[in-house]
Motif scaffolding. Structure first.
Motif, PDB file in Angstrom:
ATOM      1  N   ASP A  41      11.506  24.019  83.016  1.00 16.99           N
ATOM      2  CA  ASP A  41      12.103  24.532  84.244  1.00 16.99           C
ATOM      3  C   ASP A  41      11.772  23.702  85.481  1.00 16.99           C
ATOM      4  OD1 ASP A  41       9.465  25.300  84.056  1.00 16.99           O
ATOM      5  OD2 ASP A  41       9.795  27.380  84.626  1.00 16.99           O
ATOM      6  N   SER A  42      10.859  22.742  85.371  1.00 17.52           N
ATOM      7  CA  SER A  42      10.564  21.852  86.491  1.00 17.52           C
ATOM      8  C   SER A  42      11.140  20.451  86.254  1.00 17.52           C
ATOM      9  CB  SER A  42       9.055  21.770  86.732  1.00 17.52           C
ATOM     10  OG  SER A  42       8.411  21.139  85.638  1.00 17.52           O
ATOM     11  N   ASN A  43      12.099  20.346  85.326  1.00 17.93           N
ATOM     12  CA  ASN A  43      12.768  19.090  84.980  1.00 17.93           C
ATOM     13  C   ASN A  43      11.790  18.042  84.456  1.00 17.93           C
ATOM     14  OD1 ASN A  43      15.176  17.595  84.646  1.00 17.93           O
ATOM     15  ND2 ASN A  43      14.699  16.414  86.478  1.00 17.93           N
ATOM     16  N   THR A  44      10.826  18.498  83.663  1.00 17.36           N
ATOM     17  CA  THR A  44       9.831  17.611  83.069  1.00 17.36           C
ATOM     18  C   THR A  44       9.948  17.702  81.554  1.00 17.36           C
ATOM     19  OG1 THR A  44       8.363  18.019  84.954  1.00 17.36           O
ATOM     20  CG2 THR A  44       7.349  17.118  82.970  1.00 17.36           C
ATOM     21  N   ALA A  45       9.744  16.560  80.894  1.00 17.68           N
ATOM     22  CA  ALA A  45       9.752  16.551  79.428  1.00 17.68           C
ATOM     23  C   ALA A  45       8.630  17.460  78.928  1.00 17.68           C
ATOM     24  CB  ALA A  45       9.572  15.135  78.907  1.00 17.68           C
ATOM     25  N   TYR A  46       8.938  18.245  77.895  1.00 23.94           N
ATOM     26  CA  TYR A  46       7.985  19.197  77.334  1.00 23.94           C
ATOM     27  C   TYR A  46       7.980  19.009  75.823  1.00 23.94           C
ATOM     28  CZ  TYR A  46       5.425  23.604  76.906  1.00 23.94           C
ATOM     29  OH  TYR A  46       4.469  24.549  76.658  1.00 23.94           O
ATOM     30  N   ARG A  47       6.778  18.783  75.269  1.00 22.71           N
ATOM     31  CA  ARG A  47       6.656  18.506  73.834  1.00 22.71           C
ATOM     32  C   ARG A  47       5.801  19.557  73.158  1.00 22.71           C
ATOM     33  NH1 ARG A  47       3.522  13.403  73.238  1.00 22.71           N
ATOM     34  NH2 ARG A  47       1.835  14.824  73.730  1.00 22.71           N
ATOM     35  N   ALA A  78       4.784  13.021  80.658  1.00 23.23           N
ATOM     36  CA  ALA A  78       5.469  12.134  81.594  1.00 23.23           C
ATOM     37  C   ALA A  78       6.642  11.458  80.900  1.00 23.23           C
ATOM     38  CB  ALA A  78       4.498  11.096  82.144  1.00 23.23           C
ATOM     39  N   ARG A  79       7.713  11.256  81.659  1.00 21.89           N
ATOM     40  CA  ARG A  79       8.924  10.671  81.085  1.00 21.89           C
ATOM     41  C   ARG A  79       8.644   9.346  80.397  1.00 21.89           C
ATOM     42  NH1 ARG A  79      13.921   8.977  84.790  1.00 21.89           N
ATOM     43  NH2 ARG A  79      12.453   7.339  85.287  1.00 21.89           N
ATOM     44  N   LYS A  80       7.899   8.446  81.038  1.00 27.36           N
ATOM     45  CA  LYS A  80       7.626   7.144  80.435  1.00 27.36           C
ATOM     46  C   LYS A  80       6.934   7.290  79.086  1.00 27.36           C
ATOM     47  CE  LYS A  80       5.279   2.720  81.073  1.00 27.36           C
ATOM     48  NZ  LYS A  80       5.330   2.506  79.654  1.00 27.36           N
ATOM     49  N   GLU A  81       5.908   8.125  79.027  1.00 25.62           N
ATOM     50  CA  GLU A  81       5.195   8.327  77.767  1.00 25.62           C
ATOM     51  C   GLU A  81       6.107   8.953  76.713  1.00 25.62           C
ATOM     52  OE1 GLU A  81       3.862   8.678  80.744  1.00 25.62           O
ATOM     53  OE2 GLU A  81       1.926   7.688  80.680  1.00 25.62           O
ATOM     54  N   ALA A  82       6.942   9.899  77.134  1.00 25.83           N
ATOM     55  CA  ALA A  82       7.875  10.532  76.197  1.00 25.83           C
ATOM     56  C   ALA A  82       8.842   9.506  75.621  1.00 25.83           C
ATOM     57  CB  ALA A  82       8.647  11.648  76.896  1.00 25.83           C
ATOM     58  N   LEU A  83       9.414   8.685  76.492  1.00 24.43           N
ATOM     59  CA  LEU A  83      10.379   7.688  76.023  1.00 24.43           C
ATOM     60  C   LEU A  83       9.712   6.635  75.140  1.00 24.43           C
ATOM     61  CD1 LEU A  83      12.536   7.254  79.255  1.00 24.43           C
ATOM     62  CD2 LEU A  83      12.975   8.722  77.259  1.00 24.43           C
ATOM     63  N   ASP A  84       8.480   6.246  75.494  1.00 26.13           N
ATOM     64  CA  ASP A  84       7.750   5.284  74.651  1.00 26.13           C
ATOM     65  C   ASP A  84       7.462   5.874  73.272  1.00 26.13           C
ATOM     66  OD1 ASP A  84       7.736   3.457  76.741  1.00 26.13           O
ATOM     67  OD2 ASP A  84       5.608   3.757  77.239  1.00 26.13           O
ATOM     68  N   GLN A 109       1.738  10.809  84.005  1.00 27.25           N
ATOM     69  CA  GLN A 109       0.915  11.755  83.254  1.00 27.25           C
ATOM     70  C   GLN A 109      -0.274  12.190  84.090  1.00 27.25           C
ATOM     71  OE1 GLN A 109       2.075  12.865  80.178  1.00 27.25           O
ATOM     72  NE2 GLN A 109       0.607  14.495  80.593  1.00 27.25           N
ATOM     73  N   ALA A 110      -0.842  11.279  84.882  1.00 25.19           N
ATOM     74  CA  ALA A 110      -1.970  11.640  85.747  1.00 25.19           C
ATOM     75  C   ALA A 110      -1.558  12.707  86.762  1.00 25.19           C
ATOM     76  CB  ALA A 110      -2.510  10.405  86.455  1.00 25.19           C
ATOM     77  N   GLU A 111      -0.366  12.582  87.326  1.00 22.67           N
ATOM     78  CA  GLU A 111       0.117  13.586  88.282  1.00 22.67           C
ATOM     79  C   GLU A 111       0.327  14.933  87.598  1.00 22.67           C
ATOM     80  OE1 GLU A 111       2.616  10.990  91.551  1.00 22.67           O
ATOM     81  OE2 GLU A 111       3.489  11.233  89.563  1.00 22.67           O
ATOM     82  N   LEU A 112       0.910  14.913  86.402  1.00 24.05           N
ATOM     83  CA  LEU A 112       1.122  16.157  85.661  1.00 24.05           C
ATOM     84  C   LEU A 112      -0.211  16.804  85.298  1.00 24.05           C
ATOM     85  CD1 LEU A 112       4.018  15.082  83.274  1.00 24.05           C
ATOM     86  CD2 LEU A 112       4.197  16.565  85.280  1.00 24.05           C
ATOM     87  N   ASP A 113      -1.178  15.995  84.871  1.00 21.33           N
ATOM     88  CA  ASP A 113      -2.493  16.526  84.514  1.00 21.33           C
ATOM     89  C   ASP A 113      -3.189  17.133  85.723  1.00 21.33           C
ATOM     90  OD1 ASP A 113      -2.027  15.691  81.908  1.00 21.33           O
ATOM     91  OD2 ASP A 113      -3.299  13.899  82.075  1.00 21.33           O
TER      92      ASP A 113
END
Length: 122
Positions: free
Chosen positions: A38-44, A63-69, A100-104
């Protein structure tokens, strides 16, 4: 007495992007579900089951970059079933660009606030 439990700081409501299963050469089975929260963030959500059939699960924002990698790496592996990782990556391409640091850090602050709220409500 004070309840020291921490309330969930992330309630998932979002859009499913896809699910796949990877079975390794030594029969470790990994099921990965990707969504956009709901915050437009990738969720795994990931569940790994070892050779003895014991599962271990975890989930959270990525984080999008980590998800895509990660999806790019999975796209190159044998033993895949389900949605194509690169198709999932295409759906996640418009997600938030937070690191990822910002999300954490956001998660840590939310957990601290939830803990303080629970500690003050005695």
């Amino acid at each position: 007495s004070i309840d020291h439990s921490v309330a969930s700081v992330h309630s998932f409501t979002g859009t499913m992007a896809g699910t796949f299963t990877h079975t390794s050469y030594d029969n470790v089975v990994t099921v990965v579900e990707w969504s956009i929260d709901d915050s437009n963030t990738a969720y795994r959500k990931m569940t790994v089951t070892n050779q003895e059939g014991k599962p271990c699960s975890g989930e959270g924002q990525v984080a999008r970059k980590e998800a895509l990698d990660q999806l790019d790496a999975y796209s190159k592996l044998p033993g895949m079933t389900g949605d194509a990782p690169l198709d999932i990556a295409a759906k996640l391409g418009g997600c938030s660009e937070k690191t990822q640091a910002e999300l954490d850090e956001e998660k840590k602050k939310a957990e601290q606030a939830a803990y303080m709220a629970a500690a003050c409500d005695y």
